[in-house]
Scaffold this motif. Structure first.
Motif, PDB file in Angstrom:
ATOM      1  N   LYS A  76       0.860  -1.183   0.000  1.00  0.00           N
ATOM      2  CA  LYS A  76       0.000   0.000   0.000  1.00  0.00           C
ATOM      3  C   LYS A  76       0.897   1.234   0.000  1.00  0.00           C
ATOM      4  O   LYS A  76       1.847   1.320   0.782  1.00  0.00           O
ATOM      5  CB  LYS A  76      -0.888  -0.005   1.245  1.00  0.00           C
ATOM      6  CG  LYS A  76      -1.801   1.191   1.351  1.00  0.00           C
ATOM      7  CD  LYS A  76      -2.622   1.118   2.624  1.00  0.00           C
ATOM      8  CE  LYS A  76      -3.356   2.420   2.851  1.00  0.00           C
ATOM      9  NZ  LYS A  76      -3.897   2.511   4.195  1.00  0.00           N
ATOM     10  N   LEU A  77       0.606   2.175  -0.879  1.00  0.00           N
ATOM     11  CA  LEU A  77       1.353   3.420  -0.976  1.00  0.00           C
ATOM     12  C   LEU A  77       0.449   4.581  -0.613  1.00  0.00           C
ATOM     13  O   LEU A  77      -0.630   4.734  -1.183  1.00  0.00           O
ATOM     14  CB  LEU A  77       1.900   3.619  -2.392  1.00  0.00           C
ATOM     15  CG  LEU A  77       2.540   4.970  -2.701  1.00  0.00           C
ATOM     16  CD1 LEU A  77       3.801   5.174  -1.873  1.00  0.00           C
ATOM     17  CD2 LEU A  77       2.843   5.085  -4.182  1.00  0.00           C
ATOM     18  N   ASP A  78       0.873   5.384   0.354  1.00  0.00           N
ATOM     19  CA  ASP A  78       0.174   6.619   0.711  1.00  0.00           C
ATOM     20  C   ASP A  78       1.083   7.788   0.376  1.00  0.00           C
ATOM     21  O   ASP A  78       2.284   7.760   0.675  1.00  0.00           O
ATOM     22  CB  ASP A  78      -0.164   6.656   2.201  1.00  0.00           C
ATOM     23  CG  ASP A  78      -1.247   5.663   2.575  1.00  0.00           C
ATOM     24  OD1 ASP A  78      -2.231   5.552   1.829  1.00  0.00           O
ATOM     25  OD2 ASP A  78      -1.093   4.987   3.609  1.00  0.00           O
ATOM     26  N   LEU A  79       0.507   8.813  -0.233  1.00  0.00           N
ATOM     27  CA  LEU A  79       1.247  10.015  -0.617  1.00  0.00           C
ATOM     28  C   LEU A  79       0.660  11.229   0.072  1.00  0.00           C
ATOM     29  O   LEU A  79      -0.548  11.314   0.279  1.00  0.00           O
ATOM     30  CB  LEU A  79       1.132  10.254  -2.126  1.00  0.00           C
ATOM     31  CG  LEU A  79       1.726   9.243  -3.069  1.00  0.00           C
ATOM     32  CD1 LEU A  79       1.234   9.491  -4.480  1.00  0.00           C
ATOM     33  CD2 LEU A  79       3.228   9.336  -3.031  1.00  0.00           C
ATOM     34  N   LEU A 112      11.493  -3.529  -4.790  1.00  0.00           N
ATOM     35  CA  LEU A 112      10.218  -2.820  -4.894  1.00  0.00           C
ATOM     36  C   LEU A 112      10.401  -1.665  -5.869  1.00  0.00           C
ATOM     37  O   LEU A 112      11.233  -0.782  -5.641  1.00  0.00           O
ATOM     38  CB  LEU A 112       9.772  -2.283  -3.529  1.00  0.00           C
ATOM     39  CG  LEU A 112       8.501  -1.438  -3.544  1.00  0.00           C
ATOM     40  CD1 LEU A 112       7.286  -2.305  -3.904  1.00  0.00           C
ATOM     41  CD2 LEU A 112       8.277  -0.771  -2.198  1.00  0.00           C
ATOM     42  N   ASN A 113       9.662  -1.692  -6.956  1.00  0.00           N
ATOM     43  CA  ASN A 113       9.680  -0.603  -7.930  1.00  0.00           C
ATOM     44  C   ASN A 113       8.318   0.068  -7.907  1.00  0.00           C
ATOM     45  O   ASN A 113       7.334  -0.505  -8.379  1.00  0.00           O
ATOM     46  CB  ASN A 113       9.974  -1.132  -9.341  1.00  0.00           C
ATOM     47  CG  ASN A 113      11.383  -1.651  -9.457  1.00  0.00           C
ATOM     48  OD1 ASN A 113      12.319  -1.011  -9.002  1.00  0.00           O
ATOM     49  ND2 ASN A 113      11.533  -2.816 -10.065  1.00  0.00           N
ATOM     50  N   LEU A 114       8.263   1.260  -7.361  1.00  0.00           N
ATOM     51  CA  LEU A 114       7.002   1.991  -7.305  1.00  0.00           C
ATOM     52  C   LEU A 114       6.657   2.515  -8.693  1.00  0.00           C
ATOM     53  O   LEU A 114       7.521   3.041  -9.400  1.00  0.00           O
ATOM     54  CB  LEU A 114       7.104   3.158  -6.320  1.00  0.00           C
ATOM     55  CG  LEU A 114       7.331   2.781  -4.863  1.00  0.00           C
ATOM     56  CD1 LEU A 114       7.508   4.037  -4.015  1.00  0.00           C
ATOM     57  CD2 LEU A 114       6.164   1.967  -4.335  1.00  0.00           C
ATOM     58  N   ALA A 115       5.408   2.394  -9.063  1.00  0.00           N
ATOM     59  CA  ALA A 115       4.936   2.886 -10.356  1.00  0.00           C
ATOM     60  C   ALA A 115       4.925   4.421 -10.347  1.00  0.00           C
ATOM     61  O   ALA A 115       4.791   5.034  -9.285  1.00  0.00           O
ATOM     62  CB  ALA A 115       3.534   2.358 -10.633  1.00  0.00           C
ATOM     63  N   PRO A 116       5.070   5.022 -11.514  1.00  0.00           N
ATOM     64  CA  PRO A 116       4.969   6.489 -11.576  1.00  0.00           C
ATOM     65  C   PRO A 116       3.614   6.960 -11.059  1.00  0.00           C
ATOM     66  O   PRO A 116       2.625   6.225 -11.099  1.00  0.00           O
ATOM     67  CB  PRO A 116       5.119   6.794 -13.066  1.00  0.00           C
ATOM     68  CG  PRO A 116       5.830   5.613 -13.631  1.00  0.00           C
ATOM     69  CD  PRO A 116       5.378   4.432 -12.806  1.00  0.00           C
ATOM     70  N   PRO A 153      10.975  10.829  -8.209  1.00  0.00           N
ATOM     71  CA  PRO A 153      12.034   9.857  -8.548  1.00  0.00           C
ATOM     72  C   PRO A 153      13.084   9.689  -7.443  1.00  0.00           C
ATOM     73  O   PRO A 153      13.571   8.581  -7.212  1.00  0.00           O
ATOM     74  CB  PRO A 153      12.667  10.432  -9.815  1.00  0.00           C
ATOM     75  CG  PRO A 153      11.601  11.288 -10.403  1.00  0.00           C
ATOM     76  CD  PRO A 153      10.844  11.851  -9.237  1.00  0.00           C
ATOM     77  N   TYR A 154      13.402  10.759  -6.741  1.00  0.00           N
ATOM     78  CA  TYR A 154      14.338  10.671  -5.617  1.00  0.00           C
ATOM     79  C   TYR A 154      13.735   9.834  -4.495  1.00  0.00           C
ATOM     80  O   TYR A 154      14.403   8.988  -3.899  1.00  0.00           O
ATOM     81  CB  TYR A 154      14.692  12.069  -5.100  1.00  0.00           C
ATOM     82  CG  TYR A 154      15.429  12.915  -6.094  1.00  0.00           C
ATOM     83  CD1 TYR A 154      16.817  12.862  -6.182  1.00  0.00           C
ATOM     84  CD2 TYR A 154      14.743  13.768  -6.950  1.00  0.00           C
ATOM     85  CE1 TYR A 154      17.504  13.641  -7.093  1.00  0.00           C
ATOM     86  CE2 TYR A 154      15.428  14.549  -7.868  1.00  0.00           C
ATOM     87  CZ  TYR A 154      16.811  14.481  -7.936  1.00  0.00           C
ATOM     88  OH  TYR A 154      17.482  15.247  -8.852  1.00  0.00           O
ATOM     89  N   ALA A 155      12.455  10.073  -4.202  1.00  0.00           N
ATOM     90  CA  ALA A 155      11.770   9.328  -3.144  1.00  0.00           C
ATOM     91  C   ALA A 155      11.656   7.854  -3.518  1.00  0.00           C
ATOM     92  O   ALA A 155      11.884   6.967  -2.684  1.00  0.00           O
ATOM     93  CB  ALA A 155      10.384   9.921  -2.902  1.00  0.00           C
ATOM     94  N   ARG A 156      11.328   7.573  -4.771  1.00  0.00           N
ATOM     95  CA  ARG A 156      11.191   6.195  -5.234  1.00  0.00           C
ATOM     96  C   ARG A 156      12.508   5.441  -5.099  1.00  0.00           C
ATOM     97  O   ARG A 156      12.543   4.298  -4.663  1.00  0.00           O
ATOM     98  CB  ARG A 156      10.703   6.186  -6.676  1.00  0.00           C
ATOM     99  CG  ARG A 156      10.535   4.804  -7.244  1.00  0.00           C
ATOM    100  CD  ARG A 156       9.894   4.800  -8.601  1.00  0.00           C
ATOM    101  NE  ARG A 156      10.566   5.706  -9.510  1.00  0.00           N
ATOM    102  CZ  ARG A 156      10.070   6.097 -10.673  1.00  0.00           C
ATOM    103  NH1 ARG A 156       8.887   5.676 -11.055  1.00  0.00           N
ATOM    104  NH2 ARG A 156      10.732   6.905 -11.451  1.00  0.00           N
ATOM    105  N   GLU A 157      13.610   6.100  -5.448  1.00  0.00           N
ATOM    106  CA  GLU A 157      14.929   5.460  -5.338  1.00  0.00           C
ATOM    107  C   GLU A 157      15.270   5.181  -3.882  1.00  0.00           C
ATOM    108  O   GLU A 157      15.800   4.125  -3.546  1.00  0.00           O
ATOM    109  CB  GLU A 157      15.999   6.357  -5.982  1.00  0.00           C
ATOM    110  CG  GLU A 157      17.356   5.707  -6.102  1.00  0.00           C
ATOM    111  CD  GLU A 157      18.174   5.756  -4.824  1.00  0.00           C
ATOM    112  OE1 GLU A 157      18.955   4.817  -4.584  1.00  0.00           O
ATOM    113  OE2 GLU A 157      18.041   6.728  -4.060  1.00  0.00           O
TER     114      GLU A 157
END
Length: 161
Positions: A48-51, A134-138, A116-120
């Motif tokens: 689960k991803l929360d932004l 884990l590769n988060l989708a755009p 992109p920084y957060a995803r990395e």
């Protein structure tokens, strides 16, 4: 003569200013409460991803934008494999921009730069926890911002009624 008129119009309208001053990691947390037992279980996670985004004015035309990502990975309903939360931030110079465009810039354009920084960082932390990649989708921050504006307008209309 037409060139002079065009030049006069360009001078009358100040150009929009946008500059990235700094991008930095403001806060980071990684927890793996079920280790080491979680490594012995079948890996069928629910991720689960929360932004969340926040912005603050630091000075004239200078803003801090903070993008918070919280990734929760669970095995089943009650077992958290890991929880990763980061705050990726940036300082931006934004000038000569009308209020609606400024709101869009702070709520969608800047988070799009930070993502992109957060995803990395999330991917790196998950890997350091010895979990599968884990590769988060755009993320479409423009669509999220548009939905936020629409909800705010609907709430305002309900309050006025």
């Amino acid at each position: 003569m037409a060139e002079a008129a065009n030049g006069a119009n360009t001078e009358a309208q100040p150009q929009v200013e946008f500059q990235i001053q700094r991008i930095y990691l403001k806060d980071v947390s990684f927890e793996a409460p079920a280790t080491p037992l979680v490594f012995q279980k079948e890996w069928k996670p629910e991720v689960k991803l929360d932004l969340d985004t926040k912005s603050a004015r630091l000075g004239d035309n200078i803003f801090e934008v903070v993008l918070t990502l919280t990734v929760t990975c669970q095995l089943g309903e009650n077992e958290t494999a890991y929880l990763c939360e980061i705050q990726q931030a940036g300082i931006f110079t934004i000038g000569n921009m009308a209020e609606p465009q400024l709101a869009h810039c702070l709520g969608a354009f800047c988070p799009n730069i930070l993502f992109p920084y957060a995803r990395e960082t999330v991917g790196s932390l998950v890997g350091r926890g010895s979990f599968p990649q884990l590769n988060l989708a755009p993320v479409n921050f423009d669509a999220l911002f548009a939905a936020h504006v629409q909800r705010a307008q609907e709430q305002q209309q309900q309050a006025d009624a």
